[in-house]
Design a protein around this motif. Structure first.
Motif, PDB file in Angstrom:
ATOM      1  N   LEU A 162      13.727  -5.113 -15.625  1.00 48.81           N
ATOM      2  CA  LEU A 162      15.060  -5.649 -15.891  1.00 48.81           C
ATOM      3  C   LEU A 162      15.629  -5.195 -17.234  1.00 48.81           C
ATOM      4  CD1 LEU A 162      14.752  -9.299 -14.525  1.00 48.81           C
ATOM      5  CD2 LEU A 162      15.602  -7.255 -13.364  1.00 48.81           C
ATOM      6  N   ALA A 163      14.803  -5.042 -18.240  1.00 53.05           N
ATOM      7  CA  ALA A 163      15.300  -4.691 -19.569  1.00 53.05           C
ATOM      8  C   ALA A 163      15.792  -3.255 -19.650  1.00 53.05           C
ATOM      9  CB  ALA A 163      14.217  -4.926 -20.618  1.00 53.05           C
ATOM     10  N   THR A 164      15.209  -2.366 -18.840  1.00 51.13           N
ATOM     11  CA  THR A 164      15.536  -0.935 -18.951  1.00 51.13           C
ATOM     12  C   THR A 164      16.198  -0.362 -17.706  1.00 51.13           C
ATOM     13  OG1 THR A 164      13.399  -0.217 -18.067  1.00 51.13           O
ATOM     14  CG2 THR A 164      13.533  -0.636 -20.454  1.00 51.13           C
ATOM     15  N   GLY A 165      16.045  -1.038 -16.575  1.00 49.71           N
ATOM     16  CA  GLY A 165      16.574  -0.505 -15.324  1.00 49.71           C
ATOM     17  C   GLY A 165      15.647   0.478 -14.634  1.00 49.71           C
ATOM     18  N   LYS A 166      14.476   0.719 -15.205  1.00 50.33           N
ATOM     19  CA  LYS A 166      13.540   1.680 -14.629  1.00 50.33           C
ATOM     20  C   LYS A 166      12.972   1.164 -13.311  1.00 50.33           C
ATOM     21  CE  LYS A 166       9.090   3.955 -15.441  1.00 50.33           C
ATOM     22  NZ  LYS A 166       7.892   4.049 -16.313  1.00 50.33           N
ATOM     23  N   VAL A 167      12.809   2.063 -12.353  1.00 51.22           N
ATOM     24  CA  VAL A 167      12.146   1.713 -11.089  1.00 51.22           C
ATOM     25  C   VAL A 167      10.644   1.707 -11.357  1.00 51.22           C
ATOM     26  CG1 VAL A 167      11.833   2.290  -8.659  1.00 51.22           C
ATOM     27  CG2 VAL A 167      13.990   2.853  -9.799  1.00 51.22           C
ATOM     28  N   ILE A 168      10.052   0.523 -11.347  1.00 46.47           N
ATOM     29  CA  ILE A 168       8.631   0.417 -11.698  1.00 46.47           C
ATOM     30  C   ILE A 168       7.737   0.278 -10.474  1.00 46.47           C
ATOM     31  CG2 ILE A 168       8.982  -0.494 -14.017  1.00 46.47           C
ATOM     32  CD1 ILE A 168       8.622  -3.311 -12.882  1.00 46.47           C
ATOM     33  N   GLY A 169       8.340   0.112  -9.302  1.00 45.43           N
ATOM     34  CA  GLY A 169       7.534  -0.029  -8.102  1.00 45.43           C
ATOM     35  C   GLY A 169       8.382  -0.442  -6.923  1.00 45.43           C
ATOM     36  N   CYS A 170       7.711  -0.953  -5.906  1.00 49.29           N
ATOM     37  CA  CYS A 170       8.400  -1.432  -4.724  1.00 49.29           C
ATOM     38  C   CYS A 170       7.479  -2.368  -3.956  1.00 49.29           C
ATOM     39  CB  CYS A 170       8.833  -0.270  -3.824  1.00 49.29           C
ATOM     40  SG  CYS A 170       7.446   0.694  -3.183  1.00 49.29           S
ATOM     41  N   GLU A 171       8.068  -3.115  -3.044  1.00 49.37           N
ATOM     42  CA  GLU A 171       7.296  -3.970  -2.140  1.00 49.37           C
ATOM     43  C   GLU A 171       7.415  -3.401  -0.736  1.00 49.37           C
ATOM     44  OE1 GLU A 171       7.000  -8.594  -0.473  1.00 49.37           O
ATOM     45  OE2 GLU A 171       8.515  -8.046  -1.964  1.00 49.37           O
ATOM     46  N   ALA A 172       6.272  -3.205  -0.081  1.00 54.79           N
ATOM     47  CA  ALA A 172       6.255  -2.693   1.286  1.00 54.79           C
ATOM     48  C   ALA A 172       6.374  -3.873   2.247  1.00 54.79           C
ATOM     49  CB  ALA A 172       4.959  -1.927   1.548  1.00 54.79           C
ATOM     50  N   LEU A 173       7.401  -3.847   3.073  1.00 58.49           N
ATOM     51  CA  LEU A 173       7.679  -4.924   4.013  1.00 58.49           C
ATOM     52  C   LEU A 173       7.579  -4.393   5.444  1.00 58.49           C
ATOM     53  CD1 LEU A 173      10.806  -6.249   2.113  1.00 58.49           C
ATOM     54  CD2 LEU A 173       8.555  -7.335   2.159  1.00 58.49           C
ATOM     55  N   ALA A 174       6.889  -5.124   6.302  1.00 60.58           N
ATOM     56  CA  ALA A 174       6.742  -4.701   7.698  1.00 60.58           C
ATOM     57  C   ALA A 174       8.034  -4.957   8.461  1.00 60.58           C
ATOM     58  CB  ALA A 174       5.580  -5.447   8.350  1.00 60.58           C
ATOM     59  N   ARG A 175       8.498  -3.941   9.181  1.00 61.05           N
ATOM     60  CA  ARG A 175       9.705  -4.044  10.000  1.00 61.05           C
ATOM     61  C   ARG A 175       9.399  -3.529  11.408  1.00 61.05           C
ATOM     62  NH1 ARG A 175      10.866  -7.003   6.534  1.00 61.05           N
ATOM     63  NH2 ARG A 175      12.606  -6.884   5.050  1.00 61.05           N
ATOM     64  N   TRP A 176      10.024  -4.150  12.397  1.00 63.20           N
ATOM     65  CA  TRP A 176       9.808  -3.757  13.786  1.00 63.20           C
ATOM     66  C   TRP A 176      11.150  -3.546  14.464  1.00 63.20           C
ATOM     67  CZ3 TRP A 176       6.919  -7.262  17.888  1.00 63.20           C
ATOM     68  CH2 TRP A 176       6.869  -6.587  19.120  1.00 63.20           C
ATOM     69  N   ASP A 177      11.395  -2.289  14.859  1.00 64.28           N
ATOM     70  CA  ASP A 177      12.566  -1.966  15.666  1.00 64.28           C
ATOM     71  C   ASP A 177      12.064  -1.597  17.053  1.00 64.28           C
ATOM     72  OD1 ASP A 177      14.256  -2.385  13.547  1.00 64.28           O
ATOM     73  OD2 ASP A 177      14.322  -0.278  12.946  1.00 64.28           O
ATOM     74  N   SER A 178      12.193  -2.543  17.983  1.00 66.53           N
ATOM     75  CA  SER A 178      11.678  -2.348  19.332  1.00 66.53           C
ATOM     76  C   SER A 178      12.701  -1.635  20.208  1.00 66.53           C
ATOM     77  CB  SER A 178      11.322  -3.702  19.947  1.00 66.53           C
ATOM     78  OG  SER A 178      11.049  -3.576  21.340  1.00 66.53           O
ATOM     79  N   ALA A 179      12.212  -0.713  21.022  1.00 58.93           N
ATOM     80  CA  ALA A 179      13.098   0.009  21.933  1.00 58.93           C
ATOM     81  C   ALA A 179      13.661  -0.905  23.008  1.00 58.93           C
ATOM     82  CB  ALA A 179      12.335   1.168  22.579  1.00 58.93           C
ATOM     83  N   THR A 180      12.955  -1.977  23.327  1.00 60.90           N
ATOM     84  CA  THR A 180      13.405  -2.884  24.392  1.00 60.90           C
ATOM     85  C   THR A 180      13.911  -4.222  23.865  1.00 60.90           C
ATOM     86  OG1 THR A 180      11.111  -3.647  24.660  1.00 60.90           O
ATOM     87  CG2 THR A 180      11.869  -1.873  26.112  1.00 60.90           C
TER      88      THR A 180
END
Length: 415
Positions: free
Chosen positions: A171-189
């Motif tokens: 927050l102090a610098t705006g630097k991208v320090i990482g990320c959170e991996a979130l599970a997503r499901w896009d089903s064809a049906t």
């Protein structure tokens, strides 16, 4: 908007108060700004008027003799077109704040509170703020998709479930320090399937381990790519209660790190308080093994359960994530701000870093940076993105950061 406004007729205000002098005072303010007003000295009169007349604004005294204003808030929440609600009371400020939060939770999205004695300027401002159309903010209610174990197995084996990465910003610098991996499901049906549905099913059917390892592989692939030019970049992956009690999970994670060629410091495992308290002994065993390997452990959704402090004191966390339910409206709600500020202070006392979830505007970003909160996630930065989208977003963010600098740090440097 109520019909009275759309027809260019002066807005109608319902004044609900068992004090007639107070009612006349509010009515006088209404008249001075060109509004019509109706006075209701009791809950029963107010309830009858609300059911038959569209109002643009309703002022409510919380204490109404035998009844109270809370009942009236719930009645207003049932209306198709909801007025702006101005809660007026001599109760302590925390009660007023709680009443507004209750109104919001019941669907009365446009509600504010004013203490007694009323400041006329504040009342005038509340009455001259245009009511929002709450109906446009209500999401359509959809029947949840019915998914089976076979659907889930197909999704896991055919790559329909994937990792989306939400940036984590210093927050102090705006630097991208990482990320959170979130599970997503896009089903064809089935179309998009929410994690609240398929994660629970995966835990019941025993598919959660393969699903989590799949997300971990994707996360470590990203960490390895970005780590080539930024060794401090950290990816976070959530671990469920089921896996936290699996005695082999720490070795499985260690194996994936070796296969990906990623150092342990580049991985953060996130667990919720509920997850940690499922079996404290087994949880402690797994978390200690992970920490000994050099993997970070984050306490997710801090403050949302009943045992947050107990879990914090017992477990070897290195990061504390402040839940979005406290962060999203912390600038408008003094009580929520106190929770956020206290959480930052607690984390500092335990020598932990803090991450605020649900940052949706620059003002909140700036306030949290000034408070000393270390990191943040939220739509003010970016929603969760697939692998290539995240890489492209990060490149664009870094390019803009080099030219302009972050809004939060610009403000802090001027202060």
């Amino acid at each position: 908007m109520p019909d009275s406004e759309t027809d260019n007729v002066a807005p109608m205000v319902l004044i609900v108060d068992d004090d007639r002098m107070q009612g006349r005072l509010i009515g006088d303010v209404c008249s001075r700004i060109g509004y019509r007003s109706v006075f209701a000295p009791s809950y029963d009169v107010a309830a009858e008027l609300i059911s038959s007349t569209p109002f643009s604004y309703v002022t409510i005294d919380l204490a109404l003799g035998d009844r109270d204003g809370i009942e009236l808030l719930r009645l207003i929440a049932q209306l198709q077109v909801r007025p702006r609600v101005i809660v007026i009371s001599g109760c302590e400020q925390r009660i007023l704040n709680a009443a507004v939060r209750l109104a919001h939770s019941t669907g009365v999205c446009d509600a504010v509170a004013l203490p007694k004695p009323i400041e006329l300027a504040a009342l005038r401002k509340a009455l001259t703020t245009a009511p929002c159309d709450c109906s446009t903010l209500r999401r359509p209610v959809r029947e949840p998709a019915v998914i089976t174990a076979a659907d889930l197995d197909h999704a896991v084996s055919h790559g329909e479930i994937y990792a989306a990465f939400q940036p984590k910003i210093e927050l102090a610098t705006g630097k991208v320090i990482g990320c959170e991996a979130l599970a997503r499901w896009d089903s064809a049906t089935l179309g998009p399937v929410g994690p609240d549905l398929f994660i629970a099913l995966a835990e019941r059917t025993g598919a959660i381990k393969e699903l989590t390892l799949q997300i971990l592989r994707s996360a470590l692939r990203l960490a390895g790519e970005i780590g080539r030019d930024d060794a401090t970049f950290v990816v976070a992956v959530n671990l469920s209660a089921t896996l936290l009690s699996d005695p082999t999970i720490s070795e499985d994670i260690g194996r994936l790190l070796r296969e990906a060629g990623v150092p342990a410091r580049s991985l953060m495992i996130e667990i919720t308080e509920t997850t940690a308290m499922g079996d404290v002994s087994l949880a402690m065993d797994t978390l200690l093994r992970l920490r000994i390997k050099g993997i970070g452990i984050s306490m997710d959704d801090f403050g949302t359960g009943y045992s947050s402090m107990s879990v914090l004191a017992q477990m070897p966390f290195c990061e504390l994530k402040i839940d979005r339910s406290f962060v999203s409206h912390c600038l408008a709600d003094p009580d929520l701000w106190k929770v956020v500020a206290s959480s930052v202070a607690i984390a500092r006392a335990y020598n932990m870093t803090t991450v605020a979830e649900g940052i949706e505007d620059v003002a909140t970003w700036q306030a949290l940076a000034a408070l000393g909160c270390d990191g943040g996630q939220g739509y003010v930065f970016s929603p969760a993105l697939r692998h290539d989208g995240f890489r492209a977003w990060r490149n664009a963010w870094n390019a803009e950061l080099r030219v302009k600098g972050p809004p939060a740090s610009q403000t802090l440097r001027k202060a």
